[in-house]
Design an enzyme around this catalytic site. Structure first.
Site, short mmCIF file in Angstrom:
data_model
loop_
_atom_site.label_atom_id
_atom_site.label_comp_id
_atom_site.label_asym_id
_atom_site.label_seq_id
_atom_site.Cartn_x
_atom_site.Cartn_y
_atom_site.Cartn_z
N TYR A 90 7.81 -1.28 -3.30
CA TYR A 90 8.19 -2.68 -3.08
C TYR A 90 7.16 -3.60 -3.70
O TYR A 90 6.00 -3.22 -3.91
CB TYR A 90 8.35 -2.98 -1.58
CG TYR A 90 7.07 -3.03 -0.80
CD1 TYR A 90 6.37 -4.23 -0.63
CD2 TYR A 90 6.54 -1.88 -0.22
CE1 TYR A 90 5.19 -4.27 0.10
CE2 TYR A 90 5.36 -1.92 0.51
CZ TYR A 90 4.69 -3.12 0.67
OH TYR A 90 3.52 -3.16 1.39
N CYS A 91 7.59 -4.83 -3.99
CA CYS A 91 6.70 -5.88 -4.46
C CYS A 91 7.29 -7.21 -4.00
O CYS A 91 8.21 -7.24 -3.19
CB CYS A 91 6.52 -5.83 -5.98
SG CYS A 91 8.06 -5.96 -6.90
N THR A 92 6.78 -8.32 -4.52
CA THR A 92 7.20 -9.63 -4.02
C THR A 92 8.66 -9.92 -4.31
O THR A 92 9.42 -10.30 -3.42
CB THR A 92 6.32 -10.73 -4.62
OG1 THR A 92 4.95 -10.43 -4.37
CG2 THR A 92 6.66 -12.09 -4.01
#
Length: 381
Positions: A90-92
């Site tokens: 996951y990331c922003t």
């Protein structure tokens, strides 16, 4: 974001990328015991907020920048942590996961040392943390705040943000009839006190949830306490305010308001010994030392990949190659994902939705958007 794999060194995302999961499906995967969750953001982002699922393992590559990811992924320690697991990334907003998951999928197919790990699929959060917050306004499995690259610097799930807003509004009303020697400092102090009160409330809820969970087998944990610490005094803190950066590596400095203000006013200067926690843990004391470390790790990674003939992935030949690879990959993913429905949501009207970020509202108008993107029927700012 190229993770140090620009040009021919980058595995084609069209061929290699993780399976995109909507927040609800990703949330379900987070709760499974055989999951490993990789935070592909920079460490200073993860320092103030991250996923904290009850059963799966969370991994922080501890990157200052994305070019450090390939060497971390190639380390023996990381490989052992991924052995026999399903990998969630996951990331922003979901963009950084594309390149990171493509690298892992490429290595899973071609690198013998990764093939033998028996990784049970690679998944990434569609729309990133932003979309997860919209699906789970109470926070879900999230703990802390989400770092963002705008004036907010960070924000919490909607439920906590609303409570913070209401608390600050009430505090402002209560103080409206009182005069202060320094209204600006008074206001910021009130904001801090309000946040501390809301955090304390969630802490009490966390303790009660743990007590009830012990009796009924379910926890109502509300982990919204500040996760980070001021680099100068060690006080719990999660706001990147001001322009100060780590004097060694240059990442944003997590400094509380009191220490930052004391530095500005000259009462207590923040010298070169006040560094980010990564530089402290790794005993990095100069930019030259850091550059040498980064170059050494990247060269070692590229030398190993060159030795086994994987540094330069073969280029795409045509569209048929992409479709054939996607079908094969989809069949493998379905074999490993029989526990939830991966059928795309129905779209009978064939509606395409575009999400555009980082536009200036004062300079960008609806007329300009309509001119460059003809056929738009609805615009939501």
């Amino acid at each position: 974001v190229h993770y140090g794999l620009e040009g021919r060194k980058a595995p084609p995302i069209a061929l290699y990328h993780g399976q995109h999961l909507e927040p609800a499906d990703y949330h379900q995967k987070l709760a499974q015991k055989d999951s490993v969750v990789i935070d592909v953001r920079n460490h200073y982002e993860a320092a103030i907020g991250r996923f904290d699922p009850p059963n799966s393992t969370w991994l922080d590559p501890k990157m200052r920048k994305s070019t450090e990811f390939p060497a971390w992924l190639d380390s023996d320690q990381t490989k052992e942590q991924l052995r026999g697991k399903q990998v969630l990334m996951y990331c922003t907003g979901g963009i950084r996961c594309e390149r990171a998951s493509a690298l892992l999928k490429y290595k899973m197919e071609h690198d013998p040392t990764v093939k033998d790990l028996g990784i049970q699929g690679v998944y990434q959060l569609q729309g990133g943390i932003d979309k997860y917050f919209k699906q789970f306004p109470e926070g879900g499995y999230w703990k802390g705040k989400n770092y963002v690259f705008d004036r907010r610097t960070a924000h919490a799930p909607a439920a906590l943000e609303q409570e913070l807003y209401q608390g600050k509004k009430k505090a402002a009303t209560d103080k409206s009839s009182n005069s202060a020697a320094d209204p600006e400092n008074e206001a910021t102090a009130q904001d801090d006190q309000t946040e501390q009160a809301v955090h304390a409330k969630y802490l009490n809820g966390q303790a009660k949830g743990a007590e009830s969970g012990a009796s009924n087998g379910a926890s109502e944990e509300k982990p919204h306490l500040p996760m980070g610490k001021c680099e100068a005094c060690g006080k719990p803190w999660d706001k990147y305010a001001g322009k100060r950066r780590c004097p060694t590596c240059g990442v944003p400095s997590l400094t509380c308001r009191d220490c930052y203000q004391a530095d500005v006013e000259g009462r207590k200067k923040l010298d070169r010994n006040v560094r980010c926690d990564l530089c402290v843990d790794q005993n990095i004391r100069s930019k030259k030392e850091l550059r040498a470390r980064e170059e050494r790790e990247l060269k070692a990674y590229e030398a190993r990949m060159e030795q086994i003939g994987l540094l330069h992935p073969p280029p795409l030949e045509d569209g048929n190659q992409v479709e054939e690879h996607r079908r094969d990959a989809a069949n493998r993913e379905i074999d490993n994902s029989s526990d939830f429905d991966v059928t795309p949501a129905p779209n009978p009207n064939q509606v395409t939705r575009l999400f555009l970020k980082n536009m200036c509202r004062r300079q960008m108008t609806e007329e300009i958007l309509m001119q460059h993107l003809p056929g738009i029927s609805h615009i939501v700012w």
